[in-house]
Design a protein around this motif. Structure first.
Motif, short mmCIF file in Angstrom:
data_model
loop_
_atom_site.label_atom_id
_atom_site.label_comp_id
_atom_site.label_asym_id
_atom_site.label_seq_id
_atom_site.Cartn_x
_atom_site.Cartn_y
_atom_site.Cartn_z
N VAL A 55 0.84 -1.20 0.00
CA VAL A 55 0.00 0.00 0.00
C VAL A 55 0.87 1.25 0.00
O VAL A 55 0.41 2.34 -0.29
CB VAL A 55 -0.97 -0.02 1.21
CG1 VAL A 55 -1.66 1.30 1.42
CG2 VAL A 55 -2.01 -1.10 1.03
N GLY A 56 2.15 1.09 0.30
CA GLY A 56 3.06 2.22 0.30
C GLY A 56 3.37 2.74 1.70
O GLY A 56 3.85 3.86 1.85
N LEU A 57 3.11 1.93 2.72
CA LEU A 57 3.32 2.35 4.10
C LEU A 57 4.67 1.90 4.66
O LEU A 57 4.89 2.04 5.86
CB LEU A 57 2.20 1.80 5.00
CG LEU A 57 0.78 2.24 4.64
CD1 LEU A 57 -0.22 1.56 5.56
CD2 LEU A 57 0.65 3.76 4.72
N ARG A 103 -8.55 -2.87 9.25
CA ARG A 103 -9.30 -1.66 8.92
C ARG A 103 -8.36 -0.53 8.51
O ARG A 103 -8.62 0.19 7.54
CB ARG A 103 -10.15 -1.23 10.12
CG ARG A 103 -11.02 -0.03 9.83
CD ARG A 103 -11.96 0.27 11.01
NE ARG A 103 -12.89 1.31 10.67
CZ ARG A 103 -12.61 2.61 10.68
NH1 ARG A 103 -11.40 3.02 10.99
NH2 ARG A 103 -13.52 3.50 10.36
N SER A 104 -7.24 -0.39 9.20
CA SER A 104 -6.26 0.64 8.85
C SER A 104 -5.72 0.42 7.45
O SER A 104 -5.54 1.37 6.68
CB SER A 104 -5.10 0.64 9.85
OG SER A 104 -5.55 1.03 11.12
N LEU A 105 -5.45 -0.83 7.10
CA LEU A 105 -4.97 -1.15 5.75
C LEU A 105 -6.03 -0.85 4.70
O LEU A 105 -5.72 -0.33 3.63
CB LEU A 105 -4.54 -2.61 5.66
CG LEU A 105 -3.23 -2.95 6.35
CD1 LEU A 105 -3.05 -4.46 6.43
CD2 LEU A 105 -2.06 -2.32 5.60
N PHE A 109 -5.55 1.79 1.77
CA PHE A 109 -5.73 1.40 0.38
C PHE A 109 -6.68 2.38 -0.32
O PHE A 109 -6.41 2.85 -1.41
CB PHE A 109 -6.30 -0.03 0.29
CG PHE A 109 -6.46 -0.51 -1.12
CD1 PHE A 109 -5.45 -1.24 -1.73
CD2 PHE A 109 -7.60 -0.24 -1.85
CE1 PHE A 109 -5.58 -1.69 -3.04
CE2 PHE A 109 -7.75 -0.68 -3.15
CZ PHE A 109 -6.73 -1.41 -3.75
N ARG A 110 -7.79 2.69 0.35
CA ARG A 110 -8.77 3.62 -0.23
C ARG A 110 -8.11 4.98 -0.49
O ARG A 110 -8.31 5.58 -1.54
CB ARG A 110 -9.97 3.76 0.71
CG ARG A 110 -11.10 4.60 0.16
CD ARG A 110 -12.32 4.56 1.04
NE ARG A 110 -12.94 3.26 1.16
CZ ARG A 110 -13.72 2.69 0.24
NH1 ARG A 110 -13.97 3.34 -0.89
NH2 ARG A 110 -14.24 1.52 0.43
N GLU A 111 -7.30 5.43 0.45
CA GLU A 111 -6.62 6.72 0.31
C GLU A 111 -5.58 6.70 -0.81
O GLU A 111 -5.39 7.69 -1.52
CB GLU A 111 -5.94 7.08 1.64
CG GLU A 111 -5.40 8.48 1.69
CD GLU A 111 -4.86 8.81 3.05
OE1 GLU A 111 -3.66 9.19 3.13
OE2 GLU A 111 -5.59 8.68 4.04
N VAL A 131 -16.02 -0.12 4.69
CA VAL A 131 -15.10 0.57 5.59
C VAL A 131 -15.10 2.05 5.21
O VAL A 131 -14.90 2.40 4.05
CB VAL A 131 -13.68 -0.02 5.50
CG1 VAL A 131 -12.71 0.77 6.35
CG2 VAL A 131 -13.69 -1.47 5.90
N ASN A 132 -15.35 2.91 6.19
CA ASN A 132 -15.37 4.36 5.94
C ASN A 132 -14.26 5.02 6.73
O ASN A 132 -13.95 4.73 7.80
CB ASN A 132 -16.71 4.96 6.33
CG ASN A 132 -17.84 4.36 5.53
OD1 ASN A 132 -17.66 3.98 4.40
ND2 ASN A 132 -19.00 4.30 6.15
#
Length: 132
Positions: A55-57, A103-105, A109-111, A131-132
């Motif tokens: 994800v780039g983290l 949830r954080s992942l 991902f959404r971001e 997930v919001n």
């Protein structure tokens, strides 16, 4: 000595099979001693770590170069399936932190996505819900 005989001997001319069998037996005993919850959480942490990198983290100057959202989607979906299926078996004290990390992942991902998935269509959301 036939080729088959020479292949089953080590460089000292001893039979290699008994040593190999002893190593396998030791590994089997070792894994038998590990509680299922530890195997499950270890697998989940490996999936979580790999997904975070994709994800780039990653905590690395080249984190952006390591980003691969297609791979991250697969890893997050696998993690969501594992956590959802295992939660009743491993208890809330183990499942809770895994759910939080998942949830954080999913949010990361959404971001990171240029075109966000529709609610409920993101990675793993078929197992976790939107997930919001």
């Amino acid at each position: 000595m036939s080729t088959e005989d020479s292949n089953s001997r080590n460089s000292y001319g001893e039979d290699a099979a008994p040593a190999a069998d002893a190593g396998v037996s030791r590994q089997i005993r070792d894994i038998a001693e590990v509680p299922a919850v530890e195997v499950i959480t270890t697998g989940a942490v490996h999936l979580m770590s790999a997904a975070a990198v994709k994800v780039g983290l990653a905590d690395d100057p080249n984190a952006e170069d390591l980003k691969d959202l297609d791979e991250a989607r697969k890893l997050i979906t696998a993690l969501a399936g594992l956590v959802s299926a295992a939660a009743p078996e491993i208890g809330s004290q183990h499942a809770g932190p895994l759910r939080d990390g998942l949830r954080s992942l999913q949010l990361a991902f959404r971001e990171a996505s240029l075109i966000p998935d529709a609610p409920g269509k993101g990675p793993g959301e078929k197992f976790t819900g939107p997930v919001n």
